[in-house]
Design an enzyme around this catalytic site. Structure first.
Site, PDB file in Angstrom:
ATOM      1  CD1 TRP A 184      -2.443   1.741   0.473  1.00  0.00           C
ATOM      2  CD2 TRP A 184      -1.784   2.041   2.647  1.00  0.00           C
ATOM      3  NE1 TRP A 184      -3.020   2.898   1.265  1.00  0.00           N
ATOM      4  CE2 TRP A 184      -2.642   3.042   2.344  1.00  0.00           C
ATOM      5  CE3 TRP A 184      -1.279   1.830   3.947  1.00  0.00           C
ATOM      6  CZ2 TRP A 184      -3.288   3.864   3.397  1.00  0.00           C
ATOM      7  CZ3 TRP A 184      -1.862   2.640   4.864  1.00  0.00           C
ATOM      8  CH2 TRP A 184      -2.669   3.793   4.583  1.00  0.00           C
ATOM      9  CG  ASP A 265      -1.873  -2.410   7.444  1.00  0.00           C
ATOM     10  OD1 ASP A 265      -2.976  -2.173   8.017  1.00  0.00           O
ATOM     11  OD2 ASP A 265      -1.835  -1.557   6.497  1.00  0.00           O
ATOM     12  CE  LYS A 301     -10.207   0.581   3.245  1.00  0.00           C
ATOM     13  NZ  LYS A 301      -9.487   0.793   1.901  1.00  0.00           N
TER      14      LYS A 301
HETATM   15  N1  PGU Z   1      -3.489  -0.349   5.426  1.00  0.00           N
HETATM   16  C1  PGU Z   1      -3.848  -0.877   4.078  1.00  0.00           C
HETATM   17  C2  PGU Z   1      -3.137  -1.921   3.648  1.00  0.00           C
HETATM   18  C3  PGU Z   1      -4.796  -0.049   3.650  1.00  0.00           C
HETATM   19  O1  PGU Z   1      -5.078  -0.617   2.296  1.00  0.00           O
HETATM   20  C4  PGU Z   1      -5.586   0.996   4.105  1.00  0.00           C
HETATM   21  C5  PGU Z   1      -6.542   1.829   3.285  1.00  0.00           C
HETATM   22  C6  PGU Z   1      -4.945   1.672   5.240  1.00  0.00           C
HETATM   23  C7  PGU Z   1      -3.996   0.784   5.953  1.00  0.00           C
HETATM   24  C8  PGU Z   1      -5.640   2.567   6.125  1.00  0.00           C
HETATM   25  O2  PGU Z   1      -7.007   2.806   6.038  1.00  0.00           O
HETATM   26  P1  PGU Z   1      -7.715   3.865   6.815  1.00  0.00           P
HETATM   27  O3  PGU Z   1      -8.779   4.521   6.362  1.00  0.00           O
HETATM   28  O4  PGU Z   1      -6.603   4.855   7.380  1.00  0.00           O
HETATM   29  O5  PGU Z   1      -7.892   2.828   8.042  1.00  0.00           O
HETATM   30  N2  PGU Z   1      -6.125   1.958   1.688  1.00  0.00           N
HETATM   31  C9  PGU Z   1      -7.157   2.218   0.788  1.00  0.00           C
HETATM   32  C10 PGU Z   1      -7.915   3.551   1.134  1.00  0.00           C
HETATM   33  C11 PGU Z   1      -7.240   4.790   0.302  1.00  0.00           C
HETATM   34  C12 PGU Z   1      -5.938   5.147   1.052  1.00  0.00           C
HETATM   35  O6  PGU Z   1      -4.844   5.075   0.363  1.00  0.00           O
HETATM   36  O7  PGU Z   1      -5.952   5.603   2.311  1.00  0.00           O
HETATM   37  C13 PGU Z   1      -6.534   2.123  -0.608  1.00  0.00           C
HETATM   38  O8  PGU Z   1      -7.520   2.251  -1.366  1.00  0.00           O
HETATM   39  O9  PGU Z   1      -5.473   1.619  -0.633  1.00  0.00           O
END
Ligand code: PGU
Length: 456
Positions: A184, A265, A301
């Site tokens: 990510w 994570d 999510k």
């Molecule tokens: N860890 C991972 C692996 C994730 O994919 C995401 C969110 C988070 C943590 C953090 O999300 P929080 O909303 O802070 O709990 N990833 C999404 C959302 C968009 C972003 O980049 O924040 C994504 O689209 O990859």
């Protein structure tokens, strides 16, 4: 603060005045309204000063965020065919945002009870912290029973990761965090910001469009003893490829051998398989070995609470005493950053997980969401297989799990998806299936086939 502002002024190309010199200029000519002052002499300094030149002149424009910036570009596109598969956010079949019914029920309950808006303690809502750790490890897990988990409510997954990064920086100076390649996008930002050194371990094998398990193991083995190994608990982002339980055991073996510290994570518990327990299996397997570990959680999510910023950092320690000390230091890190976390999302989670009827409703709704994503995944595969006459094997799409599919499209091909087909996605070739409807699968398949075969 004062010294950093002074240095900002001294590096500014527009002026070498000190802060107090500038202030004198402004007060003498009567504020900020005048555009330019010709040559003026005020004691020490004589020079032409352009008053409408910003003190922030030296700050350059930051690039758009690779993920959240995609949504900004999507909003600006006026074409009716446009499709936002950039951000990992769940949409209904009608491609509308979705507030879970169980969340609305919990919010109604909260309104009826007339709950107040007092500050939470620095560590967050106690009822939330209890249920979030139970949801992760299982209520009867010895680490919980023996008080070995330090749980602090965080600003969702991102904020919780950031707290842990600050803890690492402060108490494990020089220790490295190993992150998967790819991962990510924000992981690198988080550790960079916290000044924690990181490097990558192999994870994705483009040849098999699967896990490079041997590469992963070798890189974890080669890392300096006592490194932190960042692992995606389930539904790896962006690849959608998770280790099997046997592979998790081997990963745990190597981490234990090398005295590394696992750092999970968990942003998708319940979203990968539809089952909260199945998706926590990796974390529980490590905890069952008596290992110390860190786990960041997010409810963005699985409860659709994106904007409520609700999550937690859990640190499993080998004693309850160590857990109490770690918790005290996490609070110390949180206090000057944001003082204490917001209450609304924490109450929603605590109400839902703490009430058997609401909890069951949540699980049913989560299964529905996970099921819809599996449905579009299948239909996308079917459409690609039917339309693409080249013989390419698209079955990797079915093997991936969670919200995303890692298409293997490169940057130029991803650009073609957006520029020609109005399909918005991240430039690493990731598409969020949570933003796709059954009705749009054929269109998406056409776009992918065109981009894959006609763009190099
Ligand atoms: N860890 C991972 C692996 C994730 O994919 C995401 C969110 C988070 C943590 C953090 O999300 P929080 O909303 O802070 O709990 N990833 C999404 C959302 C968009 C972003 O980049 O924040 C994504 O689209 O990859």
């Amino acid at each position: 603060m004062a010294s950093s502002m002074l240095s900002l002024a001294s590096t500014s190309p527009s002026s070498s005045l000190s802060l107090s010199d500038n202030w004198k200029v402004k007060t003498k000519i009567g504020g900020f309204g005048n555009a330019f002052v010709k040559t003026k002499s005020f004691g020490r300094t004589t020079m032409a000063v352009a008053l409408n030149v910003s003190r922030f002149e030296g700050i350059t424009m930051a690039p758009p965020d690779p993920i959240l910036g995609v949504s900004e570009a999507f909003r600006a596109d006026t074409n009716d065919l446009k499709l936002n598969l950039g951000v990992g956010a769940y949409r209904t079949e009608e491609l509308q945002p979705y507030v879970l019914n169980v969340v609305k029920k919990a919010e109604n309950l909260m309104l009826e009870r007339g709950e107040n808006k007092e500050y939470l303690p620095i560590e967050g809502l106690a009822a939330f912290n209890n249920v979030t750790a139970q949801l992760l490890f299982g209520a009867d897990n010895p680490v919980i029973q023996q008080g070995k988990v330090a749980t602090v409510q965080g600003l969702s997954g991102t904020g919780s990761l950031r707290l842990a990064a600050a803890l690492i920086e402060r108490y494990f100076p020089g220790a490295k965090v190993l992150i998967s390649s790819p991962t990510w996008g924000n992981h690198k930002n988080i550790f960079n910001d916290a000044r924690v050194p990181w490097s990558e371990y192999r994870y994705y094998d483009p040849k098999t469009v699967g896990l490079d398990f041997n590469g992963m193991i070798d890189d974890i083995k080669a890392a300096p003893e006592g490194s932190f190994i960042l692992l995606h608990g389930c539904a790896h982002n962006p690849t959608g490829i998770d280790p099997t339980l046997e592979q998790w055991e081997k990963i745990a073996d190597v981490i234990q051998e090398k005295n590394h510290i696992p750092f999970f994570d968990v942003a998708y518990q319940g979203f990968a398989s539809g089952s909260l327990d199945e998706d926590a299996a990796s974390v529980r397997l490590f905890a069952a070995r008596g290992m110390e570990l860190l786990v960041a959680q997010s409810y963005s999510k699985n409860l659709g609470l994106y904007a409520e910023r609700i999550g937690a950092i859990n640190v499993v320690c080998s004693s309850s005493d160590a857990a109490a000390r770690v918790k005290s230091q996490l609070k110390r890190i949180a206090r000057p950053m944001y003082s204490n976390p917001p209450v609304h999302g924490a109450r929603i989670v605590a109400n839902i997980v703490g009430d058997p009827a609401l909890f069951k409703e949540w699980k049913d709704e989560m299964e529905l969401m996970a099921g819809r994503i599996k449905g579009v995944r299948q239909k996308l595969f079917n459409s690609l297989s039917a339309k693409d006459k080249s013989g390419k094997d698209w079955s990797f799409i079915l093997k991936q799990i969670g919200m995303f599919s890692f298409t293997g499209l490169n940057k130029s091909q991803s650009d073609n998806m957006t520029n020609k087909w109005h399909v918005y996605m991240t430039k690493d070739g990731r598409i969020s299936l949570a933003g796709l409807s059954l009705a749009k699968c054929e269109y998406l398949a056409d776009a992918i086939i065109d981009s894959y075969h006609n763009v190099s």
